[in-house]
Design a protein around this motif. Structure first.
Motif, PDB file in Angstrom:
ATOM      1  N   UNK A 109       0.836  -1.193   0.000  1.00  0.00           N
ATOM      2  CA  UNK A 109       0.000   0.000   0.000  1.00  0.00           C
ATOM      3  C   UNK A 109       0.874   1.247   0.000  1.00  0.00           C
ATOM      4  N   UNK A 110       0.364   2.330  -0.567  1.00  0.00           N
ATOM      5  CA  UNK A 110       1.105   3.593  -0.574  1.00  0.00           C
ATOM      6  C   UNK A 110       1.443   4.032   0.850  1.00  0.00           C
ATOM      7  N   UNK A 111       0.491   3.927   1.763  1.00  0.00           N
ATOM      8  CA  UNK A 111       0.724   4.376   3.138  1.00  0.00           C
ATOM      9  C   UNK A 111       1.762   3.501   3.834  1.00  0.00           C
ATOM     10  N   UNK A 112       1.706   2.209   3.607  1.00  0.00           N
ATOM     11  CA  UNK A 112       2.685   1.297   4.201  1.00  0.00           C
ATOM     12  C   UNK A 112       4.067   1.544   3.618  1.00  0.00           C
ATOM     13  N   UNK A 113       4.120   1.788   2.313  1.00  0.00           N
ATOM     14  CA  UNK A 113       5.398   2.074   1.659  1.00  0.00           C
ATOM     15  C   UNK A 113       6.022   3.363   2.184  1.00  0.00           C
ATOM     16  N   UNK A 114       5.180   4.326   2.544  1.00  0.00           N
ATOM     17  CA  UNK A 114       5.682   5.628   2.993  1.00  0.00           C
ATOM     18  C   UNK A 114       6.224   5.581   4.418  1.00  0.00           C
ATOM     19  N   UNK A 115       5.589   4.807   5.280  1.00  0.00           N
ATOM     20  CA  UNK A 115       5.929   4.843   6.700  1.00  0.00           C
ATOM     21  C   UNK A 115       6.602   3.574   7.204  1.00  0.00           C
ATOM     22  N   UNK A 116       6.028   2.421   6.909  1.00  0.00           N
ATOM     23  CA  UNK A 116       6.503   1.169   7.495  1.00  0.00           C
ATOM     24  C   UNK A 116       7.639   0.503   6.709  1.00  0.00           C
ATOM     25  N   UNK A 117       7.527   0.521   5.391  1.00  0.00           N
ATOM     26  CA  UNK A 117       8.441  -0.263   4.564  1.00  0.00           C
ATOM     27  C   UNK A 117       9.907   0.158   4.665  1.00  0.00           C
ATOM     28  N   UNK A 118      10.222   1.461   4.722  1.00  0.00           N
ATOM     29  CA  UNK A 118      11.644   1.828   4.814  1.00  0.00           C
ATOM     30  C   UNK A 118      12.371   1.171   5.984  1.00  0.00           C
ATOM     31  N   UNK A 127      20.817  -7.582   5.244  1.00  0.00           N
ATOM     32  CA  UNK A 127      20.929  -8.957   5.727  1.00  0.00           C
ATOM     33  C   UNK A 127      20.904  -9.967   4.587  1.00  0.00           C
ATOM     34  N   UNK A 128      20.168  -9.645   3.520  1.00  0.00           N
ATOM     35  CA  UNK A 128      20.007 -10.591   2.414  1.00  0.00           C
ATOM     36  C   UNK A 128      20.227  -9.875   1.075  1.00  0.00           C
ATOM     37  N   UNK A 129      21.463  -9.483   0.810  1.00  0.00           N
ATOM     38  CA  UNK A 129      21.763  -8.727  -0.422  1.00  0.00           C
ATOM     39  C   UNK A 129      21.562  -9.524  -1.698  1.00  0.00           C
ATOM     40  N   UNK A 130      21.463 -10.848  -1.596  1.00  0.00           N
ATOM     41  CA  UNK A 130      21.289 -11.671  -2.794  1.00  0.00           C
ATOM     42  C   UNK A 130      19.830 -11.743  -3.241  1.00  0.00           C
ATOM     43  N   UNK A 131      18.930 -11.135  -2.480  1.00  0.00           N
ATOM     44  CA  UNK A 131      17.524 -11.080  -2.889  1.00  0.00           C
ATOM     45  C   UNK A 131      17.340  -9.890  -3.827  1.00  0.00           C
ATOM     46  N   UNK A 132      16.798 -10.170  -4.993  1.00  0.00           N
ATOM     47  CA  UNK A 132      16.524  -9.122  -5.983  1.00  0.00           C
ATOM     48  C   UNK A 132      15.064  -8.698  -5.815  1.00  0.00           C
ATOM     49  N   UNK A 133      14.840  -7.708  -4.945  1.00  0.00           N
ATOM     50  CA  UNK A 133      13.477  -7.312  -4.582  1.00  0.00           C
ATOM     51  C   UNK A 133      12.967  -6.196  -5.479  1.00  0.00           C
ATOM     52  N   UNK A 134      11.765  -6.396  -6.007  1.00  0.00           N
ATOM     53  CA  UNK A 134      11.077  -5.345  -6.754  1.00  0.00           C
ATOM     54  C   UNK A 134       9.765  -5.036  -6.050  1.00  0.00           C
ATOM     55  N   UNK A 135       9.367  -3.766  -6.091  1.00  0.00           N
ATOM     56  CA  UNK A 135       8.193  -3.320  -5.333  1.00  0.00           C
ATOM     57  C   UNK A 135       7.183  -2.641  -6.247  1.00  0.00           C
ATOM     58  N   UNK A 136       5.916  -2.961  -6.029  1.00  0.00           N
ATOM     59  CA  UNK A 136       4.828  -2.302  -6.742  1.00  0.00           C
ATOM     60  C   UNK A 136       3.813  -1.816  -5.715  1.00  0.00           C
ATOM     61  N   UNK A 137       3.444  -0.548  -5.802  1.00  0.00           N
ATOM     62  CA  UNK A 137       2.432  -0.010  -4.896  1.00  0.00           C
ATOM     63  C   UNK A 137       1.069   0.017  -5.584  1.00  0.00           C
ATOM     64  N   UNK A 138       0.031  -0.013  -4.771  1.00  0.00           N
ATOM     65  CA  UNK A 138      -1.322   0.011  -5.306  1.00  0.00           C
ATOM     66  C   UNK A 138      -2.337  -0.093  -4.186  1.00  0.00           C
ATOM     67  N   UNK A 139      -3.594  -0.209  -4.553  1.00  0.00           N
ATOM     68  CA  UNK A 139      -4.660  -0.386  -3.569  1.00  0.00           C
ATOM     69  C   UNK A 139      -4.741  -1.857  -3.169  1.00  0.00           C
ATOM     70  N   UNK A 140      -5.490  -2.124  -2.104  1.00  0.00           N
ATOM     71  CA  UNK A 140      -5.660  -3.509  -1.670  1.00  0.00           C
ATOM     72  C   UNK A 140      -6.254  -4.366  -2.784  1.00  0.00           C
ATOM     73  N   UNK A 141      -7.265  -3.864  -3.466  1.00  0.00           N
ATOM     74  CA  UNK A 141      -7.883  -4.629  -4.550  1.00  0.00           C
ATOM     75  C   UNK A 141      -6.895  -4.907  -5.673  1.00  0.00           C
ATOM     76  N   UNK A 142      -6.142  -3.901  -6.083  1.00  0.00           N
ATOM     77  CA  UNK A 142      -5.176  -4.066  -7.172  1.00  0.00           C
ATOM     78  C   UNK A 142      -4.103  -5.089  -6.813  1.00  0.00           C
ATOM     79  N   UNK A 143      -3.562  -4.982  -5.617  1.00  0.00           N
ATOM     80  CA  UNK A 143      -2.490  -5.880  -5.200  1.00  0.00           C
ATOM     81  C   UNK A 143      -2.989  -7.305  -5.023  1.00  0.00           C
ATOM     82  N   UNK A 144      -4.195  -7.457  -4.504  1.00  0.00           N
ATOM     83  CA  UNK A 144      -4.778  -8.790  -4.344  1.00  0.00           C
ATOM     84  C   UNK A 144      -4.904  -9.488  -5.697  1.00  0.00           C
ATOM     85  N   UNK A 145      -5.366  -8.763  -6.695  1.00  0.00           N
ATOM     86  CA  UNK A 145      -5.506  -9.338  -8.039  1.00  0.00           C
ATOM     87  C   UNK A 145      -4.161  -9.748  -8.613  1.00  0.00           C
ATOM     88  N   UNK A 146      -3.133  -8.950  -8.372  1.00  0.00           N
ATOM     89  CA  UNK A 146      -1.804  -9.263  -8.894  1.00  0.00           C
ATOM     90  C   UNK A 146      -1.221 -10.504  -8.226  1.00  0.00           C
TER      91      UNK A 146
END
Length: 302
Positions: A109-118, A127-146
């Motif tokens: 979520x945008x709000x989680x990305x702004x405050x909690x995620x950092x 701790x895990x530099x070998x993880x290639x993490x990609x992030x997509x923000x969106x609404x709960x409905x959008x993310x659930x579908x993805x």
């Protein structure tokens, strides 16, 4: 002599064919798919045509401004997504050395990305530099579908989320509050809320739905709704006195260093909402996913 399954004699599609097909389907354009995959456009067209010939069906309707999936194309898309997800999962399982590594596609979520995620990523990434993490923000409905479409390995969303194909993990809780630009506002006097412009994320945002349901239950409707794509956009307009919003208290308190905001607490239990991590039940829980959940839970409640 061995016999082949009828109708499959000439089907020799490769994983790359399905990746190309999905790129065209998701982009709605052969040109954009070629740019995304860094392929020559003519090569994409040839591969799609070969795939249609092998499957003995038309997958796309060609139009002047792009392409559109046929019914057969929509069916094939659901299978292609599953096949690619299982292929990636198989690679992860056989190469799993119990240390988080490899690609990890996460929604938030945008709000989680702004405050909690950092704070979460500040612990996770070193701790895990070998993880290639990609992030997509969106609404709960959008993310659930993805997540359901295998396009994300998991997502941080607002609860409740109920789906038979999803597993949910409670990461923590957010208190939702009404935020205004410092002007006098009484939550007890409901008619005041009815005359306020509601500043929210687009449809599919669970916070927006909670607020609208709450007003509807009291027989009220917001005077006007303005949609935004970012937290800062909402907060800036609230600060300017253009309207009010419903946001997590953690977001508003952090923003008070830059904006003049006023918090209006709501007593209903519905406004103490869960933050969930969702993933498909049939997906393999990689070390990268399990460690992200662990760190997120610790940071959220620390």
């Amino acid at each position: 002599m061995k016999k082949s399954i009828p109708g499959t004699e000439n089907v020799v599609m490769e994983i790359r064919d399905m990746q190309i097909f999905l790129a065209v389907a998701n982009e709605g354009s052969i040109t954009r798919a070629a740019e995304k995959l860094e392929y020559v456009q003519s090569s994409i067209s040839i591969r799609i045509q070969q795939l249609e010939n092998e499957l003995h069906t038309v997958l796309f309707i060609r139009q002047r401004q792009g392409v559109q999936l046929t019914t057969s194309g929509q069916i094939f898309k659901s299978y292609a997504e599953k096949i690619l997800a299982l292929t990636q999962e198989a690679v992860q399982v056989v190469s799993d050395r119990s240390t988080p590594q490899g690609p990890l596609r996460i929604g938030c979520l945008e709000t989680t990305a702004a405050i909690r995620l950092p704070n979460i990523l500040a612990d996770y990434h070193p701790s895990y530099p070998e993880v290639d993490l990609t992030l997509k923000t969106g609404t709960t409905d959008e993310l659930t579908k993805l997540v359901l479409k295998f396009e994300l390995d998991g997502a941080f969303v607002a609860g409740p989320v109920e789906h038979e194909e999803l597993e949910t993990t409670v990461i923590g809780y957010e208190e939702l509050v009404i935020v205004s630009g410092g002007q006098h506002l009484s939550v007890e006097q409901m008619e005041e809320l009815q005359h306020q412009t509601l500043l929210v994320f687009r449809i599919g945002c669970s916070y927006r739905q909670k607020y609208e349901d709450w007003l509807n239950a009291k027989g009220l409707r917001p005077a006007k709704i303005m949609e935004f794509g970012t937290v800062d956009g909402i907060l800036g307009c609230v600060h300017a006195g253009l309207g009010i919003s419903l946001l997590p208290r953690s977001v508003v308190e952090r923003a008070n260093a830059h904006y003049k905001l006023h918090i209006h607490q709501l007593t209903e239990s519905a406004f103490n909402t869960e933050t969930l991590f969702i993933r498909r039940k049939d997906s393999y829980v990689t070390p990268a996913v399990s460690e992200l959940i662990r760190i997120a839970t610790e940071k959220f409640n620390g």
